[in-house]
Design an enzyme around this catalytic site. Structure first.
Site, PDB file in Angstrom:
ATOM      1  N   LYS A 136     -62.662 103.309 106.838  1.00 55.03           N
ATOM      2  CA  LYS A 136     -62.457 103.530 105.399  1.00 55.03           C
ATOM      3  C   LYS A 136     -63.655 102.966 104.656  1.00 55.03           C
ATOM      4  O   LYS A 136     -64.326 102.056 105.147  1.00 55.03           O
ATOM      5  CB  LYS A 136     -61.191 102.804 104.920  1.00 55.03           C
ATOM      6  CG  LYS A 136     -60.582 103.420 103.686  1.00 55.03           C
ATOM      7  CD  LYS A 136     -59.805 104.658 104.067  1.00 55.03           C
ATOM      8  CE  LYS A 136     -59.005 105.232 102.932  1.00 55.03           C
ATOM      9  NZ  LYS A 136     -57.982 106.173 103.458  1.00 55.03           N
TER      10      LYS A 136
HETATM   11  N1  GLU Z   1     -58.237 109.691 102.711  1.00 57.59           N
HETATM   12  C1  GLU Z   1     -57.320 110.472 103.496  1.00 57.59           C
HETATM   13  C2  GLU Z   1     -56.351 109.574 104.231  1.00 57.59           C
HETATM   14  O1  GLU Z   1     -56.095 108.468 103.832  1.00 57.59           O
HETATM   15  C3  GLU Z   1     -58.034 111.481 104.380  1.00 57.59           C
HETATM   16  C4  GLU Z   1     -58.969 110.899 105.395  1.00 57.59           C
HETATM   17  C5  GLU Z   1     -59.787 111.949 106.142  1.00 57.59           C
HETATM   18  O2  GLU Z   1     -59.584 113.129 105.934  1.00 57.59           O
HETATM   19  O3  GLU Z   1     -60.637 111.531 106.936  1.00 57.59           O
HETATM   20  O4  GLU Z   1     -55.739 109.967 105.199  1.00 57.59           O
END
Ligand code: GLU
Length: 423
Positions: free
Chosen positions: A112
């Site tokens: 993240k």
């Molecule tokens: N931000 C989204 C999540 O928390 C998508 C992450 C992604 O597609 O890599 O799952």
């Protein structure tokens, strides 16, 4: 073995993530060394970087990119732009991504990122400058085989296009597989924009298969961005009665059903929900969490249901569109009352699942039709849902969250064990 933080209410996403982890580790009988490995972060990258603002001045921003565990494959997870995002939040969100990818059966580890900025308080040009500089800062640790960012709260397809372009310029050629959630015209996938909301709908239809599906169900959606807005629109289209919606400033209640599709079209054009003139009574946004409905969809952010308001939550079914919207203590209280929670690891996995399809398409220079994307999304999510339900039914006192956490962690343990420790 309970972590030291278990006594007080988890007051951060990281304490929640660790509490959930140790509860599942207890179930799985994991030892201290395995716990040490799985609660460690492979890379914690922190940067402070200057950005030129429109008036010619420079402002310094804090940015983070965290890699949790890469045993199952390249790291995957969004980038969040928010004025109150902290390094601990990013760590929690990275850990949740590891378990989520594992539960969904995707060949990824969890990551993240975050930048401390209110994206509504800077101009489009400033946002582009910030995004390009942040991308340059994290370029050494991202890449299509290494770590693949995506949108999260406060970021969108345009931000992903700037990230892809910046990374590609640094490498001398276009590298579409470095980020997902891009616009379709620059290598994004059909269906990615709606994927998280569509995944919620597929899961609800499956969960309620014996109860007539979502048709006619009364729904409250908390949060009206890419997750909540799309989910509300798709649920309305599927015949549900979306009685409550809200963004961060305004709640709307209409017992006959809010026209969620019209409201979301209004908000998608960059306007505040407060100015929308559709039918419905204006209420406080957080009153939506206490709505007397069949299904509550918290789709805004973490920790919106805590011990402070859990006693007033009335929905018998909660499906977590956001990551970590229910604190572990509130989760215990809801479980004791017989409330069913379809947990974030499963509920919002549609987004990263279609991100996986986008990454596969980018690496093959292929373009799937939307029907193919949606069909594959449904197949993977329903598989994951059935596996989680089967586990919950088997084990005593096992909620869907316990089952999802256990399955995710177990799969990562298996990968760590098979690969062994280098050297
Ligand atoms: N931000 C989204 C999540 O928390 C998508 C992450 C992604 O597609 O890599 O799952």
């Amino acid at each position: 073995m309970l972590p030291a933080v278990a006594a007080a209410e988890s007051n951060s996403a990281l304490t929640s993530a660790l509490r959930q982890f140790h509860a599942a580790a207890d179930r799985l009988g994991l030892g201290g060394q395995q716990r040490d490995i799985l609660t460690s972060f492979k890379t914690v990258f922190q940067t402070r970087f200057p950005v030129e603002m429109d008036d010619g001045s420079f402002r310094v921003f804090d940015g983070y990119r965290v890699h949790h565990n890469a045993a199952r494959g390249p790291l995957k997870g969004g980038v969040r732009y928010s004025p109150d995002v902290s390094l601990d939040d990013v760590k929690a969100l990275a850990m949740w991504m590891t378990w989520k990818c594992a539960v969904a059966g995707l060949p990824f580890g969890g990551a993240k990122g975050g930048v401390v900025v209110d994206p509504r308080a800077v101009s489009a040009n400033e946002l582009e400058n910030l995004t390009r500089r942040f991308t340059a800062e994290i370029t050494p640790i991202i890449g299509p085989d290494q770590d693949i960012p995506a949108p999260d709260m406060g970021t969108n397809a345009q931000v992903m296009a700037w990230m892809m372009d910046t990374y590609s310029m640094g490498h001398g050629h276009t590298i579409p597989g470095v980020v997902t959630g891009k616009p379709v015209s620059v290598g994004g996938s059909e269906g990615r924009y709606e994927a998280t909301g569509r995944g919620l709908l597929y899961l609800l239809e499956e969960h309620l298969a014996d109860a007539g599906g979502v048709r006619g169900k009364r729904i409250a959606v908390h949060g009206f961005g890419n997750v909540g807005g799309v989910a509300a629109r798709l649920l309305q289209r599927a015949g549900a009665r979306v009685q409550y919606i809200c963004d961060r400033d305004t709640g709307i209640w209409n017992p006959k059903g809010v026209d969620a599709a019209a409201a979301f079209a209004y908000v998608e054009a960059g306007r505040p929900l407060a100015d929308w003139d559709g039918a419905g009574e204006r209420i406080a946004p957080d009153a939506v969490l206490e709505a007397d409905v069949d299904i509550l969809v918290p789709a805004a952010r973490e920790h919106v249901i805590t011990t402070a308001n859990v006693d007033r939550v009335r929905a018998p079914l909660i499906i977590e569109g956001a990551n970590g919207p229910v604190s572990p203590e509130a989760d215990d209280a809801l479980t004791a009352r017989g409330v069913t929670i379809i947990p974030d690891l499963l509920a919002n996995a549609g987004g990263v699942t279609v991100s996986y399809f986008e990454w596969v398409q980018a690496r093959q220079y292929m373009h799937w039709r939307e029907q193919q994307v949606n069909d594959e999304l449904r197949r993977l999510l329903i598989d994951a849902y059935r596996t989680v339900v089967a586990r919950a039914v088997q084990a005593p006192n096992c909620t869907l969250r316990d089952a999802a956490q256990s399955i995710g962690i177990e799969r990562v343990v298996e990968a760590v064990t098979l690969r062994g420790i280098f050297p």
